[in-house]
Design a protein around this motif. Structure first.
Motif, PDB file in Angstrom:
ATOM      1  N   LEU A  28      -7.002  -4.189   3.391  1.00 23.30           N
ATOM      2  CA  LEU A  28      -6.172  -3.709   4.497  1.00 23.30           C
ATOM      3  C   LEU A  28      -6.856  -3.957   5.838  1.00 23.30           C
TER       4      LEU A  28
ATOM      5  N   GLY B   6      -2.663   4.547  -1.603  1.00 24.36           N
ATOM      6  CA  GLY B   6      -2.388   4.307  -0.185  1.00 24.36           C
ATOM      7  C   GLY B   6      -1.098   4.923   0.294  1.00 24.36           C
TER       8      GLY B   6
ATOM      9  N   ALA C 276      -9.389  -2.217  -1.923  1.00 22.36           N
ATOM     10  CA  ALA C 276      -8.098  -1.971  -1.275  1.00 22.36           C
ATOM     11  C   ALA C 276      -8.289  -1.674   0.208  1.00 22.36           C
ATOM     12  N   LEU C 277      -9.264  -0.832   0.534  1.00 20.31           N
ATOM     13  CA  LEU C 277      -9.525  -0.529   1.939  1.00 20.31           C
ATOM     14  C   LEU C 277     -10.007  -1.765   2.684  1.00 20.31           C
TER      15      LEU C 277
ATOM     16  N   LEU D  42      -2.339   7.753   2.734  1.00 23.71           N
ATOM     17  CA  LEU D  42      -3.384   7.302   3.658  1.00 23.71           C
ATOM     18  C   LEU D  42      -2.867   6.259   4.642  1.00 23.71           C
ATOM     19  N   THR D  43      -2.100   5.281   4.145  1.00 28.59           N
ATOM     20  CA  THR D  43      -1.639   4.189   5.020  1.00 28.59           C
ATOM     21  C   THR D  43      -0.660   4.664   6.090  1.00 28.59           C
TER      22      THR D  43
ATOM     23  N   ALA E  15     -10.310   7.377   5.188  1.00 31.93           N
ATOM     24  CA  ALA E  15     -11.117   7.209   3.983  1.00 31.93           C
ATOM     25  C   ALA E  15     -12.363   8.089   4.033  1.00 31.93           C
TER      26      ALA E  15
ATOM     27  N   ALA F  78       0.823  -1.217   0.000  1.00 28.88           N
ATOM     28  CA  ALA F  78       0.000   0.000   0.000  1.00 28.88           C
ATOM     29  C   ALA F  78       0.852   1.259   0.000  1.00 28.88           C
TER      30      ALA F  78
ATOM     31  N   ASP G  31      -5.859   9.195  -3.896  1.00 30.05           N
ATOM     32  CA  ASP G  31      -6.256   8.834  -2.523  1.00 30.05           C
ATOM     33  C   ASP G  31      -7.483   7.947  -2.619  1.00 30.05           C
ATOM     34  N   TRP G  32      -7.479   6.819  -1.908  1.00 33.67           N
ATOM     35  CA  TRP G  32      -8.582   5.868  -2.019  1.00 33.67           C
ATOM     36  C   TRP G  32      -9.909   6.489  -1.585  1.00 33.67           C
TER      37      TRP G  32
ATOM     38  N   LEU H 146      -7.973   3.840   9.504  1.00 34.75           N
ATOM     39  CA  LEU H 146      -8.143   3.661   8.066  1.00 34.75           C
ATOM     40  C   LEU H 146      -9.523   4.143   7.628  1.00 34.75           C
TER      41      LEU H 146
END
Length: 754
Positions: A244, A64, A240-241, A67-68, A200, A19, A215-216, A196
């Motif tokens: 994770l 990610g 993807a979210l 964000l990650t 988001a 990610a 960005d997701w 997370l």
């Protein structure tokens, strides 16, 4: 961390790395428009394009990158805050604990989303995610860790560290934090899911990174309108979210799974022998044949396990400590701990096979009652006795009171007490009452007499006799108590095991800074006008005690009379209401923190509970080396070199030094706890039921060991319910009428008047 946890940790690390670093693998510039908006997947763009004609795959790989790390930073911050606050609140208690808990409750009471939105408007997106996760996650972590620390503080290993004079910081860091690390880490990992989702959500609301930054969360908001044209533009960031979050939850589950088996046998398998498999022509209620258990390394633990029980039978299962008695029975019930599995064998109940899995679960719910070897650990610490015993169908308060009374317990007095306020014998009988009240067709009792005085034991015998008389029930009893087995068993099943290590007759190691022992004419420990209470109840009042060098004094008395409380007071774990104490003729303070190191070393306690005596996170060698380093002043190398001798001294194989407590039987844990106390080279050993989980041969060897140590001047104050053990004492004291008095059994053994 066991194998499953390592696998989950590696998977989580790989997923997070993908990610964070996925942006380096993008086939196109994530911010560049390369086609028509929401073009479907094709050869040029495998996931199609988004609202601005940008490559969805490239934006997915790069989405990610910010964000990650933000979610990880929020997780670490919230986790550290929650763990630190929980450790402080759980250890300090009192006003500090109440204030920290009140602060956590205040954050929990505030509407989370409202708090998060205010933070998102007031702070940059990354800072808002971190602050929001701390506000929403740290209070939950604080409360959980606080409760874990409260429980751990009452365990034998934490009390042993206090008796060594270790500081609160050292105990929290070396003992309590490792023991709660699994659950605390799992809770911290769940904070990652919260962070997370929060990151988001900010992106979906337009409060995160602004386009064209990938960005997701932003991808979900931007592509919602075009879901019919290119569903992949919306589904890809959602997937993807989800991946994770699922990986994080998988890691959390793996961290909370018990790593070692709860009971292991010796290196060679135990085998069942004896008349318990004999047939009399009647129909069998329970039949077990060819039972085989292996560990996760394929090593045989139990092989050839077999028994046959007919209506009304009481079958005793005996054998040396660590031979696999409990393992065989738990395999038959299909309740083996992690790391053990049943590889062969057939269990039949009333002529029908009981298959492992769902079939066995239904059978246990309908027909089986179990009293575990650690009864206190099987009781919910948050519930009172009345609720604990009354759980289940068809159980009325009147029935609960009648059962408690039948086992010699005062129902009115104990009704609202929680397990930590019960003595060992009381907890044993409460757990037994819960098992008996369901009137199970199959009752399994694992060491049911370990904490019982003779009067309570008679009541247990009567309860078992009533089951025998109904002509339908089967009772399996695992026990080391030969007299108890002789009284209740119709047949005996013996589990054979490799010969245990002989008790080592070698003298204790020399401690370089220890002075000469006191002359025989001077008491080594003396208490006067002692008054002990528990809440509003007086246990001992105006009593005294004198202990001479080399003397063995046994203390008898009914369960709950205050015997264990007396030992804890002499050790310094609790302060009496009144009384004076002398060690080697010098005044000694009651509180541990006011005692010099020499006094801490001289007075050592072996507690009653084998299950809580040792830190589940530490190997045996760590538990035994620590006292030699802290109290004996030995170097790390010399302290670890002492471990094999200490294990041999108590009749254990030095190879057990590499095991954790969960890999030992109850009797092995009990002997390791004794070895830990002996590692300090004490002048006074305060021993609470140290033979309760041992077979007769091992117990006799342990008493011979104490005799050899006493010849070197060590005094022993031994709490026991076993009159055969008490008969080995120089004097026997009895707790009666809130006083310690000379018991008639000890008159003929009396050698030295106080």
């Amino acid at each position: 961390m066991h194998r499953r946890s390592w696998a989950a940790a590696v998977l989580a690390a790989v997923t997070v790395a993908a990610a964070v670093c996925g942006g380096a693998l993008t086939p196109h510039d994530p911010a560049a428009s390369i086609g028509m908006p929401w073009a479907p997947p094709g050869a040029q763009w495998p996931l199609g394009t988004d609202v601005a004609g940008r490559d969805v795959l490239s934006r997915l790989l790069a989405g990610g990158r910010e964000l990650t790390p933000t979610a990880l930073a929020a997780t670490v911050t919230a986790g550290l805050a929650g763990v630190a606050g929980g450790l402080a609140a759980g250890w300090a208690g009192g006003r500090t604990g109440r204030w920290l808990t009140a602060l956590a409750d205040l954050f929990l009471a505030a509407p989370f989303m409202l708090t998060a939105l205010v933070l998102a408007v007031a702070l940059p997106a990354p800072a808002a995610v971190i602050a929001g996760t701390v506000c929403g996650g740290a209070p939950l972590g604080l409360r959980m860790v606080r409760d874990l620390v409260r429980h751990a503080r009452r365990t034998g290993y934490a009390e042993a560290a206090r008796c060594r004079g270790e500081t609160a910081v050292a105990i929290l860091g070396r003992e309590i934090l490792p023991s709660v690390a699994g659950l605390a880490s799992a809770d911290v990992v769940l904070r990652f899911v919260l962070a997370l989702q929060l990151a988001a959500a900010f992106g979906m609301l337009g409060l995160g990174p602004q386009p064209p930054a990938p960005d997701w969360g932003s991808m979900l908001r931007e592509n919602l309108a075009g879901v019919a044209l290119n569903p992949a533009a919306l589904l890809a960031p959602a997937a993807a979210l989800t991946v994770l979050a699922l990986v994080a939850m998988l890691l959390s589950t793996a961290l909370t799974a018990p790593s070692p088996p709860s009971e292991t046998a010796a290196d060679r398998p135990g085998r069942s022998t004896g008349p318990a498999i004999a047939k009399t022509g009647r129909d069998a209620v329970l039949e077990v044949a060819g039972l085989t258990v292996t560990d996760d390394r394929g090593r045989l633990i139990v092989t050839g396990g077999a028994l046959r029980a007919e209506p009304g039978d009481v079958i005793a299962i005996v054998g040396p400590s660590g031979s696999g008695k409990t393992t065989m029975v738990r395999a038959a019930l299909d309740i083996l701990g992690p790391g053990l599995r049943r590889t062969d064998g057939v269990v039949t109940w009333r002529g029908s096979p009981v298959r492992p899995g769902r079939d066995a679960r239904r059978w246990r719910m309908a027909h089986v009652g179990v009293l575990d070897q650690d009864p206190a650990g099987s009781l919910n610490p948050l519930l009172g006795v009345g609720i604990l015993v009354g759980e289940g169908r068809h159980r009325t308060p009147a029935g609960v009171r009648a059962m408690l009374t039948a086992l010699g317990l005062d129902a009115d007095r104990l009704w609202h007490r929680r397990p930590h306020r019960l003595s060992g014998g009381q907890a044993q009988r409460v757990a037994l009452a819960r098992a008996l009240l369901g009137e199970p067709s199959l009752l399994v009792l694992d060491e049911p007499t370990s904490g019982l005085d003779p009067g309570a034991l008679d009541l247990v015998v009567q309860a078992i006799e009533r089951r025998r008389g109904d002509g339908r029930s089967v009772t399996l009893v695992i026990s080391h108590d030969e007299e108890f087995v002789a009284r209740i068993a119709d047949r005996v099943l013996t589990i054979r095991a490799p010969d245990a290590a002989a008790l080592d007759a070698a003298p204790r190691a020399a401690h370089p800074d220890r002075g000469e022992r006191p002359a025989q004419g001077q008491p080594v420990l003396r208490a006067r006008e002692l008054r002990l209470t528990q809440g509003s109840e007086t246990l001992l009042a105006g009593t005294g005690l004198t202990l001479w060098p080399g003397e063995l004094v046994a203390v008898l008395g009914p369960s709950g009379a205050g015997k264990s409380t007396l030992l804890r007071a002499l050790t310094g774990l609790l302060c009496p209401e009144a009384g004076d104490l002398w060690l080697r003729g010098l005044p000694l303070a009651w509180p541990l923190d006011r005692r010099p190191r020499e006094a801490l070393r001289d007075v050592q306690l072996v507690g009653q509970d084998p299950a809580g005596a040792l830190n589940p996170a530490h190997r045996v060698r760590t538990a035994l080396a620590r006292p030699a380093r802290v109290l004996g002043g030995l170097s790390r190398v010399r302290a670890h070199a002492e471990v094999p001798r200490l294990l041999r001294q108590v009749g254990l194989d030095p190879a057990l030094a590499a095991r954790r407590p969960g890999e030992l039987s109850g009797g092995q844990r009990q002997r390791v706890a004794l070895a830990r106390a002996l590692a300090a080279g004490p002048a006074v050993l305060l021993a609470d039921e140290i033979t309760s989980a041992l077979d007769g041969v091992t117990a006799a060897g342990l008493l011979r060991l104490l005799e050899r140590l006493r010849a070197d001047g060590m005094a022993v104050l031994l709490v026991t319910h076993d009159r055969r053990v008490a008969a080995r004492a120089d004097r026997v004291l009895h707790v009666a009428g809130h006083r310690l008095s000379q018991d008639p059994i000890g008159t003929e053994n009396h050698t030295r008047a106080p």
